[in-house]
Design a protein around this motif. Sequence first.
Motif: not given
Length: 226
Positions: A130, A120, A45, A67, A49, A126, A70-71
């Motif tokens: 993405e 995602s 992921h 993202p 990015v 996500s 979201s991590h």
Amino acid sequence: MFPEATLRSTPFIYTPSAIAIIYTSSTTSRQIDLKKIIAYSPVAHMNLVTIGMFSPNIQGIGGSIPPMSSHGPVPPALFLCVGVLYDRHKTRLVRYYGGSVSTMPNLSTIFFSSTLANMSSPGTSSFIGEFPILVGAFQRNILVATLTALGMILGAAYSLWLYNRAVSGNLKPDFLHKFSDPNGREVSIFIPFLVGVVRNMGVHPKVFSDCMHTFVSNLVQHGKFN
């Protein structure tokens, strides 16, 4: 105009990032430890990015920001799911698990929601990042964007493989003996992560996109944030 130095460096970022996405996804799918599978997956992921950050367009750069946010909630929610399972069964090996959906339905639901976010899926935090990254990458380099999309497919494959092996299938009473759903304390820890993944950044992401749009537009057009 986007900084010329960044435009020249784009191929040097795209190539290793695309390779890392495929390699990391393939490596993750071969793991047999629940914790390792979840720990390896964010690497792919984050390479996605970097592809978005070095796509000199609004879609790519703007898409690279969610993202990273979201991590914060997604991997911790998955790690907590593994922690609950380990607390009951004292093992992280995937082969010993199965059938948790019938004995731990609440955890299975939370695990499924977190797995969708890790894939995602639309409606999760996500996805809102993405998908624009792919759009921005296609505008810059079709081959890299295709490899990136393939990596996302592999990511969905190992996420579903993990969930299927850990939750679905038949019970294995020879290895697992203690079955109990998350208690109130554990559920209260899960709730903020799920709200952030689905409600705040998934179903209603406008508050994030509005804040980012002005800064990203200035960066793409003028190469600065003010």
